[in-house]
Design an enzyme around this catalytic site. Structure first.
Site, mmCIF file in Angstrom:
data_model
loop_
_atom_site.group_PDB
_atom_site.id
_atom_site.type_symbol
_atom_site.label_atom_id
_atom_site.label_comp_id
_atom_site.label_asym_id
_atom_site.label_seq_id
_atom_site.Cartn_x
_atom_site.Cartn_y
_atom_site.Cartn_z
ATOM 1 N N THR A 41 50.000 1.142 -31.461
ATOM 2 C CA THR A 41 49.521 2.517 -31.613
ATOM 3 C C THR A 41 48.711 2.920 -30.393
ATOM 4 O OG1 THR A 41 49.352 2.154 -33.996
ATOM 5 C CG2 THR A 41 48.126 4.024 -33.089
ATOM 6 N N HIS A 445 18.706 7.075 -10.009
ATOM 7 C CA HIS A 445 18.513 8.527 -10.035
ATOM 8 C C HIS A 445 19.395 9.174 -8.983
ATOM 9 C CE1 HIS A 445 16.594 12.422 -10.324
ATOM 10 N NE2 HIS A 445 16.483 12.428 -8.997
HETATM 11 C C1 FAD Z 1 45.567 9.530 -31.643
HETATM 12 C C2 FAD Z 1 44.756 8.250 -31.697
HETATM 13 C C3 FAD Z 1 43.754 8.041 -30.787
HETATM 14 C C4 FAD Z 1 43.015 6.862 -30.799
HETATM 15 N N1 FAD Z 1 42.030 6.691 -29.875
HETATM 16 C C5 FAD Z 1 41.316 5.553 -29.876
HETATM 17 C C6 FAD Z 1 40.312 5.339 -28.892
HETATM 18 O O1 FAD Z 1 40.080 6.180 -28.025
HETATM 19 N N2 FAD Z 1 39.620 4.171 -28.918
HETATM 20 C C7 FAD Z 1 39.867 3.222 -29.881
HETATM 21 O O2 FAD Z 1 39.201 2.177 -29.872
HETATM 22 N N3 FAD Z 1 40.818 3.396 -30.822
HETATM 23 C C8 FAD Z 1 41.547 4.535 -30.844
HETATM 24 N N4 FAD Z 1 42.529 4.694 -31.774
HETATM 25 C C9 FAD Z 1 42.738 3.624 -32.766
HETATM 26 C C10 FAD Z 1 43.540 2.472 -32.165
HETATM 27 O O3 FAD Z 1 44.772 2.970 -31.697
HETATM 28 C C11 FAD Z 1 43.755 1.382 -33.202
HETATM 29 O O4 FAD Z 1 42.515 0.978 -33.727
HETATM 30 C C12 FAD Z 1 44.436 0.173 -32.578
HETATM 31 O O5 FAD Z 1 45.673 0.517 -32.030
HETATM 32 C C13 FAD Z 1 44.623 -0.932 -33.605
HETATM 33 O O6 FAD Z 1 45.225 -2.016 -33.007
HETATM 34 P P1 FAD Z 1 46.116 -3.061 -33.826
HETATM 35 O O7 FAD Z 1 46.519 -4.094 -32.833
HETATM 36 O O8 FAD Z 1 45.390 -3.496 -35.027
HETATM 37 O O9 FAD Z 1 47.375 -2.247 -34.351
HETATM 38 P P2 FAD Z 1 48.403 -1.233 -33.688
HETATM 39 O O10 FAD Z 1 47.955 -0.765 -32.370
HETATM 40 O O11 FAD Z 1 48.691 -0.228 -34.738
HETATM 41 O O12 FAD Z 1 49.690 -2.117 -33.424
HETATM 42 C C14 FAD Z 1 50.440 -2.667 -34.451
HETATM 43 C C15 FAD Z 1 51.835 -2.956 -33.932
HETATM 44 O O13 FAD Z 1 52.506 -3.757 -34.883
HETATM 45 C C16 FAD Z 1 53.866 -3.362 -34.927
HETATM 46 N N5 FAD Z 1 54.425 -3.806 -36.206
HETATM 47 C C17 FAD Z 1 54.070 -3.414 -37.452
HETATM 48 N N6 FAD Z 1 54.764 -4.102 -38.376
HETATM 49 C C18 FAD Z 1 55.574 -4.935 -37.695
HETATM 50 C C19 FAD Z 1 56.522 -5.923 -38.084
HETATM 51 N N7 FAD Z 1 56.743 -6.196 -39.366
HETATM 52 N N8 FAD Z 1 57.182 -6.576 -37.116
HETATM 53 C C20 FAD Z 1 56.951 -6.321 -35.808
HETATM 54 N N9 FAD Z 1 56.057 -5.416 -35.386
HETATM 55 C C21 FAD Z 1 55.375 -4.745 -36.322
HETATM 56 C C22 FAD Z 1 53.787 -1.861 -34.781
HETATM 57 O O14 FAD Z 1 55.029 -1.347 -34.359
HETATM 58 C C23 FAD Z 1 52.689 -1.724 -33.732
HETATM 59 O O15 FAD Z 1 53.234 -1.722 -32.447
HETATM 60 C C24 FAD Z 1 43.301 5.859 -31.772
HETATM 61 C C25 FAD Z 1 44.340 6.055 -32.681
HETATM 62 C C26 FAD Z 1 45.062 7.232 -32.650
HETATM 63 C C27 FAD Z 1 46.169 7.416 -33.630
#
Ligand code: FAD
Length: 467
Positions: A41, A445
């Site tokens: 994401t 500063h």
């Molecule tokens: C518009 C927006 C702006 C954001 N801005 C910020 C920010 O500025 N700063 C910040 O800290 N956070 C921000 N976030 C939040 C941040 O994106 C998430 O907290 C972060 O991406 C979480 O990371 P993760 O690794 O847990 O999961 P994710 O980044 O969601 O990644 C999970 C991955 O797992 C994959 N997946 C899922 N199920 C399967 C499966 N069964 N097999 C294979 N692959 C799979 C998905 O396709 C995805 O690629 C933002 C979110 C959004 C939507």
């Protein structure tokens, strides 16, 4: 059958960081990602693209409204949404390709497909063409992240009634964007389109925006965004969202229970995100979920199945990229027999509006609820020479310290570059600094960080110099 020490499912900031740290520690590591691009994401439809759009729209806003004040005279600037989105895509592409490079560099095997458990040690990878491949893994780290959530009565058609994912890819600048939800994502994307010329109305169920952050930041941010032209409907419960051709009508009940409605051409539903475990086959591995659909983990991020761990948005805690990253490193080091630690109280939260908002530690509301005696120091940005030089005079720094010991309990900032300034607060608090410590440290500063020193001076005997 391919065998690995550690397999990570999901390549977001939690997953890819976990994989790199596992590889660094000598584990034979695999990562499974269902999409063709790595980065999850955050890199594809979250942090990075939203910041690319925020930066482009901020340049436009400055060109339109602030250049003349600096004596820079240009013709009326125009926003080319096609190019803005194209540039955003280029930034995303460069960034996700960087992850491929890191996977190669660390000799991590990348599988493209949906990872689903066959058992606690066996994972199937189902590819796009329907074929599948099975691998065996001693340990697995679930890092499948989250998806936008909605309200049960809203039909997200992805055209006019959209989530953040579609809002990052619009083909036109909305005339009137209605944003449901006054949280971080709604306000950031609302700011993007407001700056590009849209009318923006934020409808929020609670009586304040950015709930979860310190109340004074909510108040100040709302004031500044209102000045920028964003309209707010707070304490307003949305009851229906209907599309009629190119227009969208949002109906709601206000504080007094009266029906109100607002019409626009796009409606962004940004009411939070839900943990994502669809298609993962958790039942086959025997992994349990909690009452909110998150993968249930103990303090070591271990699920009820001893060789399976979970991190990031799919488990409890704040949904932030840097929290997911810390958890990725934590699990890798734990598996290697180390004793890692995460201080969850010191995960900073940031909102990339302008001015930016950032906070770490306890809010005043939390301290009140916990009955902890505290003192507060404030300093307004407008009193800084640096703020006047750049023209960024909105905002404040607020430091909350323990009334008796003077240990800093929370630092909350709204102002230019707050996102970067919060790092000083995190370092200070990680080393358990007192407000007096910060008050006695030299701050260059003229910088915006002088406001942190001044707020510390204010917290320790009301001795700020410039206010
Ligand atoms: C518009 C927006 C702006 C954001 N801005 C910020 C920010 O500025 N700063 C910040 O800290 N956070 C921000 N976030 C939040 C941040 O994106 C998430 O907290 C972060 O991406 C979480 O990371 P993760 O690794 O847990 O999961 P994710 O980044 O969601 O990644 C999970 C991955 O797992 C994959 N997946 C899922 N199920 C399967 C499966 N069964 N097999 C294979 N692959 C799979 C998905 O396709 C995805 O690629 C933002 C979110 C959004 C939507």
């Amino acid at each position: 059958m391919n065998q690995f020490d550690v397999t990570v499912i999901g390549s977001g900031p939690g997953g890819y960081v976990a994989a790199i740290r596992c590889a660094q520690l000598g584990f034979k590591t695999a990562i499974i990602e269902k999409y063709p691009t790595l980065g999850g994401t955050c890199l594809n439809v979250g942090c990075i693209p939203s910041k690319a759009l925020l930066d482009s729209s901020e340049h436009f806003e400055n060109a339109k409204h602030n250049f003349a004040n600096h004596g820079i005279i240009i013709n009326e600037p125009k926003a080319d949404i096609k190019r803005i989105i194209e540039r955003k895509n280029e930034v995303v592409e460069q960034t996700t390709k960087g992850i491929n490079f890191l996977m190669d560099k660390n000799k991590i095997t990348v599988f493209e497909g949906v990872g689903n458990f066959e058992s606690a040690n066996k994972i199937n990878i189902t590819k796009k063409d329907g074929s599948s491949e099975a691998i065996e893994s001693k340990y697995t780290i679930i890092a499948t992240g989250s998806k936008p959530s909605s309200l049960p009565f809203i039909n997200i058609d992805k055209e006019r009634i959209i989530t953040s994912t579609e809002a990052l890819n619009l083909k036109e600048i909305p005339k009137h964007l209605i944003v449901i939800g006054g949280g971080v994502i709604g306000l950031e994307l609302g700011s993007v389109y407001k700056r590009l010329g849209a009318e923006v109305t934020v409808v929020e169920y609670l009586d304040r925006i950015i709930p979860g952050m310190d109340g004074s930041l909510s108040k100040e941010l709302q004031k500044v965004l209102k000045k920028q032209g964003i309209k707010f409907m707070l304490s307003t419960a949305v009851s229906a969202v209907e599309r009629n051709g190119d227009s969208v009508k949002v109906t709601a009940k206000d504080k007094k229970g009266q029906e109100v409605s607002v019409e626009g051409d796009y409606c962004l539903v940004s009411v939070g995100r839900r943990p994502y475990t669809d298609g993962l086959g958790l039942e086959k591995a025997g992994v349990e979920l909690d009452e909110r659909g998150r993968v249930k983990v103990n303090d070591h991020l271990q699920t009820n199945v001893s060789n399976i761990y979970a991190i990031g948005d799919v488990v409890k805690g704040v949904m932030l990229a840097h929290k997911a990253e810390e958890e990725g490193v934590f699990v890798a080091e734990l598996l290697a027999g180390q004793k890692p630690h995460i201080n969850y109280n010191l995960i900073p939260g940031v909102v990339y509006t302008w001015p930016e908002v950032a906070g770490v530690g306890k809010t005043e509301e939390q301290l009140k609820a916990e009955g902890i005696a505290y003192k507060v120091g404030n300093f307004p940005m407008r009193a800084l020479g640096r703020s006047r030089a750049s023209g960024d005079t909105d905002g404040l720094v607020k430091i909350i310290a323990d009334e008796k010991t003077d240990e800093i309990l929370g630092i909350h900032i709204i102002g230019a570059r707050a996102a970067d300034m919060i790092a000083e607060a995190v370092v200070a608090m990680e080393y358990r600094a007192s407000a007096e410590d910060i008050a006695r440290i030299s701050h260059a500063h003229p910088t915006f960080t002088e406001a942190i020193k001044e707020a510390a001076l204010d917290a320790t005997g009301k001795r700020a110099i410039h206010s």
